[in-house]
Design a protein around this motif. Structure first.
Motif, short mmCIF file in Angstrom:
data_model
loop_
_atom_site.label_atom_id
_atom_site.label_comp_id
_atom_site.label_asym_id
_atom_site.label_seq_id
_atom_site.Cartn_x
_atom_site.Cartn_y
_atom_site.Cartn_z
N GLN A 21 0.85 -1.09 0.10
CA GLN A 21 0.02 -0.02 -0.13
C GLN A 21 0.82 1.23 0.21
OE1 GLN A 21 -2.85 0.10 3.25
NE2 GLN A 21 -1.92 1.70 4.17
N LYS A 22 0.46 2.32 -0.61
CA LYS A 22 1.33 3.41 -0.84
C LYS A 22 1.23 4.38 0.32
CE LYS A 22 4.11 5.28 -3.71
NZ LYS A 22 5.18 4.76 -3.83
N CYS A 23 2.43 4.62 1.21
CA CYS A 23 2.47 5.58 2.43
C CYS A 23 2.12 7.02 1.98
CB CYS A 23 3.64 5.42 2.99
SG CYS A 23 4.32 3.89 3.58
N VAL A 24 1.44 7.76 2.71
CA VAL A 24 1.07 9.12 2.28
C VAL A 24 1.90 10.11 1.94
CG1 VAL A 24 -1.14 8.92 3.50
CG2 VAL A 24 0.90 10.00 4.65
N TYR A 25 3.15 9.80 2.28
CA TYR A 25 4.44 10.77 1.80
C TYR A 25 5.14 10.41 0.85
CZ TYR A 25 6.51 7.04 4.47
OH TYR A 25 7.01 5.76 4.88
N CYS A 26 5.15 9.08 0.41
CA CYS A 26 6.03 8.71 -0.51
C CYS A 26 6.07 8.91 -1.81
CB CYS A 26 6.32 7.18 -0.07
SG CYS A 26 7.48 6.18 -1.04
N ALA A 27 7.13 9.31 -2.45
CA ALA A 27 7.23 9.50 -4.03
C ALA A 27 7.96 8.63 -4.59
CB ALA A 27 7.62 11.14 -4.17
N PHE A 28 8.54 7.77 -3.98
CA PHE A 28 9.48 6.64 -4.71
C PHE A 28 8.63 6.06 -5.67
CE2 PHE A 28 12.03 6.90 -0.84
CZ PHE A 28 13.36 6.91 -1.42
N TYR A 29 9.15 5.60 -6.69
CA TYR A 29 8.41 4.73 -7.79
C TYR A 29 8.12 3.53 -7.32
CZ TYR A 29 6.68 2.44 -11.78
OH TYR A 29 5.86 1.69 -12.64
N SER A 30 6.79 3.17 -7.00
CA SER A 30 6.19 1.98 -6.51
C SER A 30 4.70 1.80 -6.55
CB SER A 30 6.74 1.57 -5.19
OG SER A 30 5.93 2.45 -4.15
N GLU A 31 4.24 0.76 -6.71
CA GLU A 31 2.82 0.50 -6.81
C GLU A 31 2.24 -0.59 -6.08
OE1 GLU A 31 1.61 0.17 -11.12
OE2 GLU A 31 3.32 -1.14 -11.30
N ILE A 61 26.05 -4.56 -2.83
CA ILE A 61 24.58 -4.75 -3.61
C ILE A 61 23.61 -4.23 -2.78
CG2 ILE A 61 22.91 -6.62 -4.53
CD1 ILE A 61 25.16 -8.51 -4.76
N PHE A 62 22.58 -3.46 -3.48
CA PHE A 62 21.51 -3.16 -2.51
C PHE A 62 20.14 -3.31 -3.14
CE2 PHE A 62 18.75 0.05 -0.16
CZ PHE A 62 19.41 0.42 0.92
N PHE A 63 19.22 -3.82 -2.65
CA PHE A 63 18.02 -4.20 -3.44
C PHE A 63 17.08 -3.18 -2.49
CE2 PHE A 63 17.11 -7.79 -6.10
CZ PHE A 63 18.53 -8.12 -6.28
N GLY A 64 16.37 -2.10 -3.04
CA GLY A 64 15.66 -1.04 -2.60
C GLY A 64 14.36 -0.92 -3.00
N GLY A 65 13.40 0.10 -2.59
CA GLY A 65 12.33 0.00 -3.26
C GLY A 65 11.47 1.43 -3.15
N GLY A 66 10.35 1.14 -3.14
CA GLY A 66 9.41 -0.06 -3.23
C GLY A 66 10.07 -0.82 -1.75
N GLY A 289 15.97 -2.04 -12.76
CA GLY A 289 14.71 -2.33 -12.42
C GLY A 289 14.19 -0.89 -12.72
N PRO A 290 12.87 -0.73 -12.71
CA PRO A 290 12.19 0.43 -13.16
C PRO A 290 12.65 1.61 -12.26
CG PRO A 290 10.42 -1.16 -12.81
CD PRO A 290 11.83 -1.88 -12.31
N SER A 291 12.71 2.69 -12.95
CA SER A 291 13.02 4.20 -12.36
C SER A 291 14.24 4.09 -11.91
CB SER A 291 12.10 4.49 -11.27
OG SER A 291 12.52 3.55 -10.16
N ALA A 292 15.10 3.06 -11.93
CA ALA A 292 16.39 2.99 -11.29
C ALA A 292 17.51 3.77 -12.12
CB ALA A 292 17.29 1.69 -10.95
N THR A 293 18.45 4.50 -11.48
CA THR A 293 19.49 5.26 -12.17
C THR A 293 20.80 4.53 -12.26
OG1 THR A 293 18.59 7.27 -11.43
CG2 THR A 293 20.98 7.60 -12.20
N SER A 294 21.68 4.55 -13.26
CA SER A 294 22.92 3.91 -13.43
C SER A 294 23.77 5.34 -13.64
CB SER A 294 23.22 2.85 -14.39
OG SER A 294 22.36 1.98 -14.39
N TYR A 295 25.02 4.85 -13.10
CA TYR A 295 26.22 6.12 -13.24
C TYR A 295 27.37 5.17 -13.44
CZ TYR A 295 29.32 10.00 -12.48
OH TYR A 295 30.37 10.96 -12.63
N VAL A 296 27.75 5.02 -14.86
CA VAL A 296 28.79 4.19 -15.09
C VAL A 296 29.99 4.88 -15.94
CG1 VAL A 296 29.58 2.15 -16.33
CG2 VAL A 296 27.45 2.10 -15.12
N ARG A 297 31.17 5.22 -15.38
CA ARG A 297 32.35 5.90 -16.09
C ARG A 297 31.69 7.10 -16.53
NH1 ARG A 297 32.15 0.58 -18.12
NH2 ARG A 297 33.35 -0.76 -16.56
#
Ligand code: SAM
Ligand code: SF4
Length: 403
Positions: A21-31, A61-66, A289-297
Motif C-alpha cells: 500500500q502506498k504511504c501518504v508521504y512517499c514519492a518513490f516509484y512503486s505501486e 549490492i542494495f535491493f531497495g524500493g518499493g 529495475g524500473p526508475s533506477a539510475t545508473s552512473y557508469v564511467r
C-alpha cells in the motif's frame, strides 16, 4: 564493454517497484502489486542482470524500493539463483530493504543463505498513531518482532529507518521513539526529516492547511536525533546517517569525533553503509529495475518509471533505458562535491582530485571561504568539511558547488 575484472563496476542497485500500500508521504516509484506483474518483473530483472553481468563484480549490492521484502520466497529464490549463476553473489555488503510487515523467518533465512548480510528496515516511528497517520501497514509490535526475526536468522548488521517532523509528532513522542530505538541496538540508523513531495497525499493535506509545519521544531528534533544517536554509541557520518564503528584497535579519539580530534581526521565508521558511501563519493554503480539510475564511467542513464514498459523492453531483449546523459566534467565534479559534503568527513582534497580530476581549492575556493565565514564550513590544509551547523543546511551549502 570492459571485460577486465579490475575495471568492472563494483556497486549494484536493484529497484523493486512494489508496495502493499502506498504511504501518504512517499514519492518513490512503486505501486500496489498484482502477483502476475511481480512474476513478470522478476523475469525481466533477470534479463537485465544477464545483460550487465559481464561488466559487474559487485562489492556492494542494495535491493531497495518499493518493498523488496514483498517478493515471495519463490521470487527471491529465482533472483538469487540467477545471480549465483551469473557470478554476482559474494559481495562484501549485500543489503535488502524490508518493511516490518513483510518479514518472515523463512524469507530471512533464504536471504541470509544467499549472502545477504545487511537489512534496512523502515520503521519510521514507534508511535502507533503516527504509523497510522503515515499510512504504514505495520504496527510498533511488528517492528520489534521483525527485528528479532532478523537477529535470529543471523543478521548482525541491521539498519533502522526513521522519520521526524511528522505532522502532529511532538518532541515527547520523538524522544520516546529515539529511546526505544537506542534500546534495540541496531548497527545503523538513518533518519530523514519528512519531505513534502509533490503529488503525495501528505503534500495535498499540507497545501489544504490541515496542519502547520513548524521549522523550529524540526531543527530541535534534528538536534535531538544527533544527541541521542551519539549517546547511544552511533557516529554520525552523513547528514541523516549514523553507524557504529566495529573496528578493533582504533583509538577512541578516531572513532567518534572527540573534541581533541582534528576535523580533517574524521573517519567513516566501519559499519557505515558502503553502498551509499560510494554514491556520496561519486563512484560508479549500476541501477537495475524500473526508475533506477545508473552512473557508469561518467554516463548517467535512467530506466523507465513504468513497470509494464520496463518488462516489455526487456522481453524484447533491450535494456529499458529512458534517458542517457553524459555530464560535462566540471558539472559532474560539482555534483560530486555537493554529494560528498553531506558526509561529516567532507572532502579530502587529494581524494576529490583523484575521483574528479579537479582541485577543490582551485575551482571552489570562493564558495568554501563563504561557507567558512558563515560558520558552516571548516577548511584545513588537506580537507574541507561542513560544521555541525553547516550539515543542518547541507542542501543549501551543497547547491553552491553546482556548476
Ligand atoms: C524505500 S523506503 C524503505 C523500505 C520500505 N519501503 C519501507 O518503507 O519500509 C526508504 C525510506 O525513505 C524514507 N522516506 C521515503 N519518503 C520520504 C519522505 N517523503 N520524507 C522523508 N523520508 C522519506 C523512509 O524513511 C523510508 O524508510
Ligand atoms: S515508504 Fe516504503 S512502503 Fe511506503 S510507499 Fe514508500 S517505498 Fe512503499
Amino acid at each position: 564493454m570492459a571485460d577486465s575484472t579490475a575495471t568492472r563496476v563494483a556497486n549494484l542497485y536493484v529497484h523493486v517497484p512494489f508496495c502493499a500500500q502506498k504511504c501518504v508521504y512517499c514519492a518513490f516509484y512503486s505501486e500496489a502489486s498484482s502477483g502476475e506483474l511481480v512474476n513478470r518483473y522478476v523475469a525481466a530483472l533477470i534479463r537485465e542482470l544477464e545483460i550487465v553481468a559481464g561488466d559487474l563484480k559487485p562489492k556492494t549490492i542494495f535491493f531497495g524500493g518499493g518493498t523488496p521484502s514483498l517478493l515471495n520466497l519463490r521470487q527471491w529464490e529465482q533472483i538469487l539463483r540467477a545471480m549465483e549463476k551469473l557470478n554476482l553473489l559474494g559481495a562484501e555488503e549485500f543489503t535488502v530493504e524490508c518493511n516490518p510487515a513483510t518479514v518472515s523467518s523463512d524469507k530471512a533465512k533464504l536471504l541470509r543463505d544467499f549472502g545477504v548480510n545487511r537489512v534496512s528496515m523502515g520503521i519510521q516511528s514507534l508511535d502507533e498513531k503516527l504509523l497510522d497517520r503515515l499510512g504504514r501497514i505495520h504496527s510498533r509490535e511488528m517492528a520489534f518482532k521483525s527485528f528479532d526475526i532478523l537477529r535470529s536468522a543471523g543478521f548482525d548488521n541491521l539498519n533502522l529507518d526513521l522519520m521526524f517532523a511528522i505532522p502532529t509528532q511532538t518532541m515527547e513522542i520523538w524522544r520516546a521513539t529515539l529511546v526505544e530505538v537506542a534500546a534495540m541496538q541496531s548497527e545503523h540508523l538513518s533518519s530523514y526529516e519528512v519531505i513534502y513531495e509533490d503529488d503525495t497525499p501528505l503534500f495535498a493535506q499540507m497545501k489544504a492547511g490541515e496542519f502547520d509545519v513548524d521549522e523550529n521544531l524540526s531543527c530541535e528534533m534534528f538536534e535531538e536525533l544527533v544527541t541521542s544517536a551519539t549517546r547511544a554509541g552511533f557516529q554520525q557520518y552523513e547528514v541523516a546517517n549514523f553507524a557504529r564503528d566495529g573496528r578493533e584497535g582504533v583509538p577512541p579519539s578516531l572513532k567518534s569525533g572527540s573534541p581533541t580530534q582534528r576535523p580533517s581526521q574524521v573517519q567513516i565508521p566501519s559499519l557505515a553503509c558502503k553502498h551509499n558511501v560510494n554514491y556520496w563519493r561519486g563512484g560508479s554503480f549500476y541501477g537495475l529495475g524500473p526508475s533506477a539510475t545508473s552512473y557508469v564511467r561518467g554516463v548517467r542513464t535512467k530506466n523507465w518509471s513504468n513497470t509494464q514498459l520496463y518488462c516489455e523492453q526487456l522481453e524484447n531483449g533491450k535494456r529499458a533505458i529512458e534517458s542517457t546523459e553524459e555530464l560535462p566534467p566540471l558539472r559532474r565534479a560539482g555534483e560530486t562535491a555537493a554529494f560528498g559534503l553531506r558526509m561529516n568527513a567532507g572532502w579530502p582534497f587529494s581524494e576529490f582530485q583523484r575521483v574528479t580530476g579537479y582541485d577543490l581549492r582551485r575551482e571552489w575556493s570562493a564558495e568554501m571561504d563563504q561557507l567558512t565565514e558563515r560558520g558552516w564550513g571548516n577548511i584545513s590544509s588537506d580537507n574541507f568539511q561542513l560544521t555541525p551547523q553547516g550539515l543542518r543546511f547541507a542542501d543549501t551549502a551543497a547547491e553552491m558547488f553546482l556548476r
